[in-house]
Motif scaffolding. Sequence first.
Motif, PDB file in Angstrom:
ATOM      1  N   ASP A 184       1.451   1.991  -7.470  1.00 42.38           N
ATOM      2  CA  ASP A 184       1.000   3.291  -6.954  1.00 42.38           C
ATOM      3  C   ASP A 184       0.550   3.209  -5.498  1.00 42.38           C
ATOM      4  O   ASP A 184       0.709   4.157  -4.734  1.00 42.38           O
ATOM      5  CB  ASP A 184      -0.147   3.846  -7.805  1.00 42.38           C
ATOM      6  N   ASP A 185      -0.021   2.064  -5.112  1.00 43.09           N
ATOM      7  CA  ASP A 185      -0.532   1.903  -3.746  1.00 43.09           C
ATOM      8  C   ASP A 185       0.435   1.115  -2.852  1.00 43.09           C
ATOM      9  O   ASP A 185       0.024   0.458  -1.902  1.00 43.09           O
ATOM     10  CB  ASP A 185      -1.907   1.248  -3.771  1.00 43.09           C
TER      11      ASP A 185
ATOM     12  N   GLU B  72       2.821  -0.201  -0.028  1.00 43.73           N
ATOM     13  CA  GLU B  72       2.923  -0.018   1.415  1.00 43.73           C
ATOM     14  C   GLU B  72       4.364  -0.345   1.791  1.00 43.73           C
ATOM     15  O   GLU B  72       4.881  -1.411   1.439  1.00 43.73           O
ATOM     16  CB  GLU B  72       1.951  -0.911   2.171  1.00 43.73           C
TER      17      GLU B  72
ATOM     18  N   CYS C  88       2.038   4.608   2.945  1.00 41.12           N
ATOM     19  CA  CYS C  88       1.320   4.076   1.784  1.00 41.12           C
ATOM     20  C   CYS C  88       1.317   5.080   0.643  1.00 41.12           C
ATOM     21  O   CYS C  88       1.135   6.276   0.862  1.00 41.12           O
ATOM     22  CB  CYS C  88      -0.118   3.748   2.167  1.00 41.12           C
ATOM     23  N   GLY C  89       1.522   4.553  -0.561  1.00 42.97           N
ATOM     24  CA  GLY C  89       1.465   5.350  -1.768  1.00 42.97           C
ATOM     25  C   GLY C  89       2.832   5.856  -2.189  1.00 42.97           C
ATOM     26  O   GLY C  89       3.705   6.108  -1.359  1.00 42.97           O
TER      27      GLY C  89
END
Length: 118
Positions: free
Chosen positions: A27-28, A30, A40-41
């Motif tokens: 989910d996070d 980069e 990001c994300g």
Amino acid sequence: MDSKNTERMFASIDGMRVEEILRYFADDIEFQLGNNESICGKDAVRQGLTKFFSSIKGMRHSFSGIWSQDNVVICQSVAEYARMDEKVVALPCVSIFKYNGSLIIDYRVYIDISPVFA
């Protein structure tokens, strides 16, 4: 982090199937393509990939090497991009993935993408 998993992911990339690609990402995540700013994300990556894929007709990677150590995979390839004017541009490329478990948390593509849009 095996080469078969990497090849499956690149099949999704070459097919420009955004939602399939996102399954490989944390989910996070980069993500950075060439000299563009990193994003990001998953939502930002979804938007970035959708925009990029809408600017080309297709793409295909031909690998000359895939290496892994610990939680990092490095892929050396020639990326062929089919431009909107039907011309195909082949560019050398290195992609580096950093994993946390089975998901990619950092994805860097080292390429000069500018010839695709020249």
